[in-house]
Design a protein around this motif. Structure first.
Motif, PDB file in Angstrom:
ATOM      1  N   ALA A  41       0.825  -1.207   0.000  1.00  0.00           N
ATOM      2  CA  ALA A  41       0.000   0.000   0.000  1.00  0.00           C
ATOM      3  C   ALA A  41       0.858   1.254   0.000  1.00  0.00           C
ATOM      4  O   ALA A  41       1.715   1.425   0.842  1.00  0.00           O
ATOM      5  N   VAL A  42       0.601   2.127  -0.970  1.00  0.00           N
ATOM      6  CA  VAL A  42       1.364   3.363  -1.055  1.00  0.00           C
ATOM      7  C   VAL A  42       0.838   4.405  -0.083  1.00  0.00           C
ATOM      8  O   VAL A  42       1.543   5.334   0.275  1.00  0.00           O
ATOM      9  N   ARG A  43      -0.403   4.254   0.344  1.00  0.00           N
ATOM     10  CA  ARG A  43      -0.974   5.193   1.302  1.00  0.00           C
ATOM     11  C   ARG A  43      -1.571   4.427   2.481  1.00  0.00           C
ATOM     12  O   ARG A  43      -2.667   4.683   2.933  1.00  0.00           O
ATOM     13  N   GLN A  44      -0.827   3.462   2.963  1.00  0.00           N
ATOM     14  CA  GLN A  44      -1.355   2.603   3.996  1.00  0.00           C
ATOM     15  C   GLN A  44      -1.598   3.343   5.292  1.00  0.00           C
ATOM     16  O   GLN A  44      -2.359   2.905   6.131  1.00  0.00           O
ATOM     17  N   GLY A  45      -0.957   4.471   5.479  1.00  0.00           N
ATOM     18  CA  GLY A  45      -1.141   5.212   6.717  1.00  0.00           C
ATOM     19  C   GLY A  45      -2.419   5.999   6.777  1.00  0.00           C
ATOM     20  O   GLY A  45      -2.736   6.575   7.808  1.00  0.00           O
ATOM     21  N   GLU A  46      -3.199   6.089   5.689  1.00  0.00           N
ATOM     22  CA  GLU A  46      -4.423   6.864   5.721  1.00  0.00           C
ATOM     23  C   GLU A  46      -5.381   6.287   6.755  1.00  0.00           C
ATOM     24  O   GLU A  46      -5.587   5.087   6.838  1.00  0.00           O
ATOM     25  N   GLY A  47      -5.981   7.162   7.533  1.00  0.00           N
ATOM     26  CA  GLY A  47      -6.942   6.720   8.529  1.00  0.00           C
ATOM     27  C   GLY A  47      -6.299   6.258   9.818  1.00  0.00           C
ATOM     28  O   GLY A  47      -6.954   5.699  10.667  1.00  0.00           O
ATOM     29  N   ARG A  48      -5.003   6.465   9.998  1.00  0.00           N
ATOM     30  CA  ARG A  48      -4.356   6.018  11.229  1.00  0.00           C
ATOM     31  C   ARG A  48      -4.924   6.721  12.454  1.00  0.00           C
ATOM     32  O   ARG A  48      -4.848   6.202  13.554  1.00  0.00           O
ATOM     33  N   GLY A  49      -5.460   7.898  12.245  1.00  0.00           N
ATOM     34  CA  GLY A  49      -6.039   8.608  13.380  1.00  0.00           C
ATOM     35  C   GLY A  49      -7.213   7.878  13.994  1.00  0.00           C
ATOM     36  O   GLY A  49      -7.601   8.168  15.115  1.00  0.00           O
ATOM     37  N   ARG A  50      -7.816   6.929  13.274  1.00  0.00           N
ATOM     38  CA  ARG A  50      -8.961   6.195  13.778  1.00  0.00           C
ATOM     39  C   ARG A  50      -8.540   4.869  14.413  1.00  0.00           C
ATOM     40  O   ARG A  50      -9.383   4.029  14.696  1.00  0.00           O
ATOM     41  N   HIS A  51      -7.281   4.640  14.582  1.00  0.00           N
ATOM     42  CA  HIS A  51      -6.800   3.409  15.193  1.00  0.00           C
ATOM     43  C   HIS A  51      -6.885   3.553  16.708  1.00  0.00           C
ATOM     44  O   HIS A  51      -6.092   4.246  17.332  1.00  0.00           O
ATOM     45  N   HIS A  52      -7.902   2.918  17.314  1.00  0.00           N
ATOM     46  CA  HIS A  52      -8.132   3.066  18.746  1.00  0.00           C
ATOM     47  C   HIS A  52      -8.100   1.734  19.488  1.00  0.00           C
ATOM     48  O   HIS A  52      -8.094   1.731  20.715  1.00  0.00           O
ATOM     49  N   HIS A  53      -8.151   0.606  18.787  1.00  0.00           N
ATOM     50  CA  HIS A  53      -8.278  -0.688  19.435  1.00  0.00           C
ATOM     51  C   HIS A  53      -7.123  -1.609  19.051  1.00  0.00           C
ATOM     52  O   HIS A  53      -6.402  -1.354  18.084  1.00  0.00           O
ATOM     53  N   ARG A  54      -7.013  -2.685  19.796  1.00  0.00           N
ATOM     54  CA  ARG A  54      -5.995  -3.691  19.486  1.00  0.00           C
ATOM     55  C   ARG A  54      -6.471  -4.663  18.413  1.00  0.00           C
ATOM     56  O   ARG A  54      -5.671  -5.404  17.854  1.00  0.00           O
ATOM     57  N   HIS A  55      -7.773  -4.672  18.163  1.00  0.00           N
ATOM     58  CA  HIS A  55      -8.356  -5.626  17.227  1.00  0.00           C
ATOM     59  C   HIS A  55      -9.143  -4.875  16.156  1.00  0.00           C
ATOM     60  O   HIS A  55      -9.491  -3.701  16.337  1.00  0.00           O
ATOM     61  N   ALA A  56      -9.438  -5.578  15.062  1.00  0.00           N
ATOM     62  CA  ALA A  56     -10.149  -4.930  13.955  1.00  0.00           C
ATOM     63  C   ALA A  56     -10.964  -5.946  13.173  1.00  0.00           C
ATOM     64  O   ALA A  56     -10.562  -7.110  13.031  1.00  0.00           O
ATOM     65  N   TYR A  57     -12.107  -5.481  12.680  1.00  0.00           N
ATOM     66  CA  TYR A  57     -12.857  -6.173  11.642  1.00  0.00           C
ATOM     67  C   TYR A  57     -12.476  -5.500  10.321  1.00  0.00           C
ATOM     68  O   TYR A  57     -12.571  -4.277  10.203  1.00  0.00           O
ATOM     69  N   ALA A  58     -12.065  -6.287   9.350  1.00  0.00           N
ATOM     70  CA  ALA A  58     -11.585  -5.730   8.088  1.00  0.00           C
ATOM     71  C   ALA A  58     -12.380  -6.307   6.918  1.00  0.00           C
ATOM     72  O   ALA A  58     -12.742  -7.489   6.915  1.00  0.00           O
ATOM     73  N   ALA A  59     -12.661  -5.461   5.952  1.00  0.00           N
ATOM     74  CA  ALA A  59     -13.290  -5.868   4.689  1.00  0.00           C
ATOM     75  C   ALA A  59     -12.495  -5.234   3.566  1.00  0.00           C
ATOM     76  O   ALA A  59     -11.648  -4.364   3.787  1.00  0.00           O
ATOM     77  N   VAL A 154      -7.124  -9.768  13.633  1.00  0.00           N
ATOM     78  CA  VAL A 154      -8.020  -9.177  12.642  1.00  0.00           C
ATOM     79  C   VAL A 154      -9.020 -10.241  12.209  1.00  0.00           C
ATOM     80  O   VAL A 154      -8.637 -11.394  11.958  1.00  0.00           O
ATOM     81  N   VAL A 155     -10.291  -9.864  12.137  1.00  0.00           N
ATOM     82  CA  VAL A 155     -11.326 -10.725  11.554  1.00  0.00           C
ATOM     83  C   VAL A 155     -11.624 -10.188  10.163  1.00  0.00           C
ATOM     84  O   VAL A 155     -12.162  -9.086  10.007  1.00  0.00           O
TER      85      VAL A 155
END
Length: 491
Positions: A41-59, A154-155
């Motif tokens: 990912a060339v812009r994988q850091g986008e949205g890092r400000g919303r990283h609040h948990h140790r776990h994630a649901y990803a789609a 990650v789920v």
């Protein structure tokens, strides 16, 4: 002599600096080349400000299919349903770089997702995908889930899931866990993973060397990566909340195939929590399409979730425009009926050969089929089923009036199929069937009883077209004086 050592030292220092710069440039170029080669990912850091948990649901979301917008809506509804069931985890979207910016903005700002923008991974098995399966060409983007190293677990989920209750206990599972819907192969519509760049890079290497892939998509590839999962123990979340290590099979209740519901018309999965419904069916029968209900009863559950979370603001203007169009068609057709009749018979009898009569009959039949087909394709695909079916039936009625008035066909014969569709909807939507088998038998019986009426209507339409051709000599050409005959006075 004293200057020579100083000059030598300056020369040596310059050479050292040049070598250092060369090494740094080479390393930077190599890293850039590696990122470009592997599609990291060339812009994988986008949205890092919303990283609040140790776990994630990803789609994931990618472009290039005829149903991109439908899957966009499906992802938003599914992700919002996680909030409704109280999921205590981040919601991450792995989006290809060509996803429209306004979609990304809506999912980030309105839905609260963390959006990770990636480049599509090249599918080396693309040649093995044929027909409708070509829509799976970019599903290997799921492998980016292993690169989400900000999270402990990650789920990974597909967009065609409906969450019935909280499933946060899945984050206690091991390095890889999945459900076996098929007796031999696990399903990748939902699986648990532990992010790891080593695993991610290893999978990219397997893509480069062409690891065996049974279906050319993500499921076949991951089955090859974890071939012994069937022999692993079943996952049971520890009561103390600790995380397990290793690989596990997930109970079936975490990926309940919708087809199980249609057999009993209720859930009966005793071997696990009834938590997640999945729809691994044909693409045209996903729950978000308006025609999926009442053919597939669970479609209404999905639309109820969308009604609560998103509404139908985008589709309502289109529906209102179509409604106005249909009303205009009915009004104009009614007012123009006399002139349409003259246009239909604007031919000289001596030029009516057998071929011409056959073409006129064919035109009448094609017009009838078009009257039933056109409204189906102009209705927004993700509108609410009740609204969609209402618009379809009203649209068929509007276009059928054109056919009836243009060819002077009997209205009841043309609308027999319309009445049959209305009856079929009531039969399928009847809420008191004991089980799915009884429902299917009643639908088959209704179709069997309706078939003679449909056949009789087709025969009546063909007879009416033949009568129209035989009456043709009694109708004048436009601009010619109309002879006063007793027969013509009847019309």
């Amino acid at each position: 002599m004293g200057r020579r050592p100083a000059a030598s030292r300056r020369l040596a220092a310059a050479v050292a600096v040049a070598i250092l710069l060369l090494v740094v440039a080479s390393a930077t170029a190599g890293a850039a080349e590696e990122r470009g080669r592997r599609g990291v990912a060339v812009r994988q850091g986008e949205g890092r400000g919303r990283h609040h948990h140790r776990h994630a649901y990803a789609a994931m979301m990618y472009m290039g299919t005829p149903r991109d917008y439908e899957f966009y809506v499906a992802v938003r509804v599914m992700m919002r349903s996680l909030s409704r069931v109280g999921a205590d985890a981040d919601r991450v979207l792995i989006a290809s770089s060509d996803v429209p910016r306004d979609w990304v903005r809506a999912m980030r700002e309105e839905d609260g997702m963390r959006v990770v923008v990636v480049e599509n991974l090249k599918n080396p098995y693309e040649g093995n995908l044929g027909g409708m399966n070509r829509r799976f060409k970019l599903t290997l983007n799921k492998l980016y889930a292993w690169s989400l190293v900000d999270y402990e677990r990650v789920v990974m989920i597909d967009s065609d899931n409906i969450f019935l209750q909280n499933t946060d206990e899945l984050f206690q599972c091991g390095q890889f866990c999945a459900v076996f819907i098929n007796p031999c192969y696990f399903h990748t519509g939902l699986f648990v993973l532990q992010p790891s760049m080593d695993v991610f890079n290893g999978m990219l290497h397997d893509l480069e060397i062409g690891r065996d892939n049974s279906d050319g998509a993500d499921q076949g590839f991951l089955v090859g990566c974890y071939p012994d999962l069937l022999d692993k123990p079943l996952f049971h979340p520890p009561e103390n909340g600790t995380k397990l290590n290793g690989t596990y099979r997930l109970p079936l209740g975490y990926q309940m195939d919708a087809s199980y519901y249609y057999l009993k018309l209720h859930w009966h999965v005793p071997c696990g929590p009834n938590s997640v419904i999945t729809f691994p069916s044909a693409p045209w029968f996903k729950p978000w399409y308006w025609w999926s209900w009442p053919i597939l009863p669970l479609g209404l559950s999905w639309h109820k979730q969308r009604w609560d979370d998103l509404g139908y603001a985008a589709e309502i203007p289109v529906v209102l425009m179509e409604l106005l169009m249909y009303i205009t068609i009915i009004a104009v057709t009614r007012l123009a009926r006399p002139q349409m009749t003259k246009l239909c018979y604007n031919r000289r009898p001596e030029k009516q050969g057998a071929l011409l009569q056959w073409l006129i009959k064919l035109a009448g039949i094609v017009a009838m089929v078009a009257a039933y087909a056109i409204p189906f394709f102009v209705i927004p695909c993700t509108v609410h089923p009740i609204m969609g079916w209402s618009m379809y039936l009203f649209g068929v009625l509007a276009f059928s009036t054109v056919v009836i008035n243009a060819f002077l066909l009997p209205p009841l014969a043309v609308l027999t199929a319309w009445l049959g569709i209305v009856g079929m909807l009531f039969v399928m939507a009847f809420p008191w069937y004991h089980d799915g088998i009884a429902r299917i038998l009643v639908v088959v019986a209704y179709a069997f009883c309706s078939a003679p009426f449909l056949w009789a209507s087709i025969v009546r339409v063909m007879d009416s077209l033949q009568t129209m051709l035989e009456r043709d000599p009694h109708f004048p050409r436009l601009g010619d004086p109309a002879p006063e005959t007793e027969f013509s006075k009847l019309y």
